[in-house]
Design an enzyme around this catalytic site. Structure first.
Site: not given
Ligand code: CMP
Length: 133
Positions: A10, A50, A113, A116, A127
């Site tokens: 990311k 998403y 984070n 993904h 995906e």
């Molecule tokens: P990812 O694995 O990319 O899949 C969905 C993403 O939504 C997840 O990682 C997080 O980065 C994001 N996400 C999930 N919960 C929250 C939240 N409460 N606030 C912001 N981002 C979120």
């Protein structure tokens, strides 16, 4: 049997210069990199990816972040690729991720984070198709 999963390095991890370390980890965990590209997602493309989270309160924050800079997307293959990659990356919230996982090492918070991973073999295929048709 081999599965496919989609990984995204990311924008936070890309900006922090840890893409190479993450790709090294992918290789050392014996994933085959079937496809890989650097991409600056548009807001629309992030929203499409998403789509399942559209009604969530964090949808705009998530898709703005994902379109804020460059990412690297990779279609990965190996035995049990989906669960293996999820083990390697750790919990969604880096504060809860086990030490040594990619999110534990490189993630900042739930939004930023680092990486993904697909959540099922079916989504791994879908995906991967989204980015590599
Ligand atoms: P990812 O694995 O990319 O899949 C969905 C993403 O939504 C997840 O990682 C997080 O980065 C994001 N996400 C999930 N919960 C929250 C939240 N409460 N606030 C912001 N981002 C979120």
């Amino acid at each position: 049997m081999n599965e496919v999963t989609l990984a995204i390095i990311k924008p936070d991890a890309y900006k922090n210069g840890v893409s190479g370390k993450i790709i090294d980890r992918i290789i050392s965990e014996e994933f085959i990199i079937n496809e890989m590209k650097q991409i600056h997602l548009s807001k629309k493309m992030a929203e499409g990816f998403y789509e399942i989270h559209r009604e969530r309160p964090f949808f705009d924050e998530l898709t703005s972040f994902m379109s804020s800079g460059k990412s690297i997307v990779l279609s990965l293959e190996r035995e049990n690729a989906v669960s293996k990659w999820r083990d390697v990356i750790g919990a969604t919230n880096p504060a809860e991720a086990v030490a040594g996982t990619i999110r534990g090492q490189f993630g900042t918070n739930t939004g930023n984070n680092a990486v993904h991973g697909s959540d099922s073999p079916e989504n791994g295929k879908l995906e991967s198709k989204y980015f590599f048709s």
